[in-house]
Design an enzyme around this catalytic site. Structure first.
Site, PDB file in Angstrom:
ATOM      1  N   SER A  82       0.840  -1.198   0.000  1.00  0.00           N
ATOM      2  CA  SER A  82       0.000   0.000   0.000  1.00  0.00           C
ATOM      3  C   SER A  82       0.879   1.252   0.000  1.00  0.00           C
ATOM      4  O   SER A  82       1.663   1.445  -0.908  1.00  0.00           O
ATOM      5  CB  SER A  82      -0.950  -0.047   1.200  1.00  0.00           C
ATOM      6  OG  SER A  82      -1.947   0.946   1.108  1.00  0.00           O
TER       7      SER A  82
ATOM      8  N   ASP B 200      -9.843  -3.030  -6.467  1.00  0.00           N
ATOM      9  CA  ASP B 200      -9.348  -2.349  -5.270  1.00  0.00           C
ATOM     10  C   ASP B 200      -9.877  -0.914  -5.238  1.00  0.00           C
ATOM     11  O   ASP B 200      -9.517  -0.101  -6.085  1.00  0.00           O
ATOM     12  CB  ASP B 200      -7.816  -2.362  -5.281  1.00  0.00           C
ATOM     13  CG  ASP B 200      -7.191  -1.750  -4.037  1.00  0.00           C
ATOM     14  OD1 ASP B 200      -7.932  -1.187  -3.203  1.00  0.00           O
ATOM     15  OD2 ASP B 200      -5.959  -1.822  -3.907  1.00  0.00           O
TER      16      ASP B 200
ATOM     17  N   HIS C  73      -8.100  -4.655  -1.464  1.00  0.00           N
ATOM     18  CA  HIS C  73      -6.891  -3.952  -1.046  1.00  0.00           C
ATOM     19  C   HIS C  73      -6.182  -4.773   0.026  1.00  0.00           C
ATOM     20  O   HIS C  73      -6.683  -4.958   1.130  1.00  0.00           O
ATOM     21  CB  HIS C  73      -7.255  -2.572  -0.489  1.00  0.00           C
ATOM     22  CG  HIS C  73      -6.065  -1.708  -0.201  1.00  0.00           C
ATOM     23  ND1 HIS C  73      -5.291  -1.153  -1.198  1.00  0.00           N
ATOM     24  CD2 HIS C  73      -5.502  -1.317   0.974  1.00  0.00           C
ATOM     25  CE1 HIS C  73      -4.314  -0.450  -0.660  1.00  0.00           C
ATOM     26  NE2 HIS C  73      -4.403  -0.544   0.663  1.00  0.00           N
TER      27      HIS C  73
END
Length: 412
Positions: free
Chosen positions: A220, A346, A375
Site C-alpha cells: 500500500s 481495489d 486492497h
C-alpha cells in the site's frame, strides 16, 4: 466443459447427501427447497468459475522480464481462485485482518538516528537458524515496508516474514516514524512522497550487511514510497529487486475513490481516525509547529493531508503533495526489476488508474493484475487462515530475485 460438468455433479451429489441426512422435515423435506438449494448452488458455482476465478493479467515492459516471471514465478500464470464466500473487494479488504492467522515472530528492535535528529525504528528478524544461509554476513535480506498506519505486527508483514524464514532469508521491517511505539523526537512524521528516511535505512542496512544481497517489498503506502524511492534513485540503489502490493498509483484517483459514500463510511473515516490518533499520541512535540486541534477535526484523509501532511513537508498546496506522492510519475525512471500486484477491484487504487501503458514503456517494470482481491486482500481457499495469493507471489518472486537474479542483470 468436461471439468465443469464434473465439478457440478460432485457438488450436486454432496449437497444432496448432506441435505437428505441433515434436513428431515419442512421445506427441504418436501423436495422443493432441496431443488432450490441445489439450483442456486449450481448457478453460483457456474458464475464463480466463469466470472470470478480468472488468470491474472501480466503486463511487462520487456520480453526478458516477462519471460523471467513466467518461468521463475509460476503463480503469475495460475488462475486465482478467491475464497468463494468472500471474493467481493470490500469484504476481502475488511476480513483479511480478522481471518488470517498471525504467525509468531520475535523481532530484534533497532533505533537509528535520522539527519534531522529524529529516530527510525527497525524490527529485525535475523533468522539465525537458517539452514540454507548459515553465515549472517551473506544471508539474503528482505526489507519490508508496511502500509499507511501499519507496523511490523500487521498480519501481511508477519506472513512475509514467515515466507522469508522458510526461504532462509533475514527480514527487516522499516516502521515509519511514530507508529510503532517509539518516541517522536522531532516534529516530523512521514508521507508517501518523502523518501529521506527510507534512504537512510537503505544505507544503514547495506553498511551493516555489505555482503548480503538485498531486495524489498512494500505494501500500500509502503509500496508507493518504495516505487518513489526507485524512481528517484535510478540505478543508484543496493536493491536487486522489488515487489509492490496494492500501491496507489495516482493519489488523486485514490482519494476520489475513497470519498465515495460507501467507501468513505467503510474505510476513509476509519483511516483518518487512525492517523489522527497517531498525531494526538505525539501532540506534545507536534503542537509546537502545527494546529493539532484543527487536524483533529478532519473528516477524510484528504482533509488530514491538507491540514497536516502537505504542510509538514513544505508543499505549497495539497495538490502539489498529491502529485509528488503519485508513483505513476516516476515509473519511467525505475531501473531495478519491480513487480507490482494490484487487484482491479481495489477501491483504494481503482483499476483505471493502474499505469498499464506506462509499465509497457519500462523493461524493468511488470504489473500483475487480478480481477479480484481488494486492497491487501487476495484471500484464497475455503478458510483463508494461512497463505494468500499475495504471499505466494511474494515468496516466489523473492526466491527468484535472490537465487536467479543474474538473469535480471540487463533487462533493456
Amino acid at each position: 466443459m468436461i471439468s465443469l460438468d464434473i465439478n457440478l455433479n460432485v457438488l450436486t451429489r454432496d449437497l444432496s447427501l448432506y441435505l437428505e441426512n441433515q434436513v428431515k422435515v419442512g421445506l427441504f423435506g418436501s423436495g422443493v427447497g432441496l431443488s432450490l438449494v441445489l439450483g442456486f448452488s449450481a448457478a453460483y458455482t457456474c458464475y464463480y468459475l466463469v466470472s470470478v476465478a480468472k488468470k491474472p493479467q501480466l503486463v511487462a515492459g520487456g520480453k526478458k522480464f516477462y519471460q523471467f516471471l513466467r518461468e521463475q514465478c509460476p503463480v503469475v500464470s495460475e488462475t486465482y481462485y478467491p475464497t468463494f464466500w468472500c471474493w467481493e473487494s470490500r469484504i476481502q479488504t475488511l476480513l483479511r485482518p480478522f481471518v488470517t492467522a498471525k504467525p509468531g515472530v520475535t523481532y530484534r528492535n533497532e533505533l537509528i538516528k535520522a539527519a534531522d535528529g529524529g529516530q527510525i525504528s527497525l524490527d529485525w528478524f535475523d533468522n539465525d537458524d537458517s539452514p540454507s544461509h548459515p553465515d549472517p554476513a551473506s544471508r539474503p535480506t528482505v526489507i519490508l515496508l508496511p502500509g499507511l498506519t501499519g507496523t511490523s505486527r500487521e498480519s501481511y508483514i508477519l506472513h512475509m516474514v514467515q515466507q522469508s524464514r522458510d526461504l532462509g532469508y533475514r527480514c527487516v521491517v522499516f516502521n515509519n516514524r511514530g507508529v510503532s511505539g517509539e518516541t517522536l523526537l522531532t516534529p516530523r512524521t512521514y508521507c508517501a512522497a518523502n523518501t529521506e528516511d527510507l534512504e537512510t535505512v537503505m544505507d544503514h542496512i547495506q553498511q551493516t550487511n555489505e555482503a548480503a544481497p538485498l531486495m524489498a517489498a512494500g505494501v500500500s503506502m509502503g509500496g508507493m514510497m518504495l516505487a518513489n524511492y526507485l524512481g528517484r534513485k535510478g540505478r543508484a540503489t543496493c536493491l536487486k529487486g522489488v515487489v509492490v502490493f496494492s500501491a496507489g498509483w495516482d493519489v488523486f484517483e485514490c482519494t476520489a475513490s475513497l470519498e465515495k459514500p460507501l467507501d468513505r463510511f467503510l474505510f476513509n473515516s476509519y483511516l483518518t481516525s487512525c492517523l489522527q490518533a497517531s498525531v494526538d499520541r505525539h501532540r506534545p512535540v507536534l503542537e509546537k509547529c502545527y494546529d493539532i486541534d484543527h487536524v483533529m477535526k478532519a473528516k477524510t484523509i484528504r482533509e488530514f493531508d491538507e491540514r497536516f501532511t502537505s504542510i509538514m513537508f513544505g508543499y505549497p498546496t495539497n495538490d502539489d503533495y498529491y502529485h509528488d506522492a503519485s508513483p505513476v510519475h516516476r515509473l519511467k525512471s525505475v531501473q531495478v526489476p519491480m513487480l507490482c500486484l494490484n487487484a482491479a477491484d481495489d477501491v483504494f487504487s481503482p483499476s483505471h488508474a493502474i499505469p498499464v501503458e506506462a509499465a509497457k514503456q519500462n523493461p524493468n517494470v511488470a504489473l500483475l493484475i487480478t480481477c479480484h482481491g481488494g486492497h491487501i486482500g487476495f484471500l484464497e481457499g475455503l478458510w483463508p487462515r494461512q497463505s494468500t495469493y499475495m504471499d505466494r507471489v511474494f515468496k516466489q518472486f523473492a526466491k527468484a530475485v535472490i537465487e536467479e537474479g543474474t538473469l535480471l542483470t540487463d533487462l533493456s
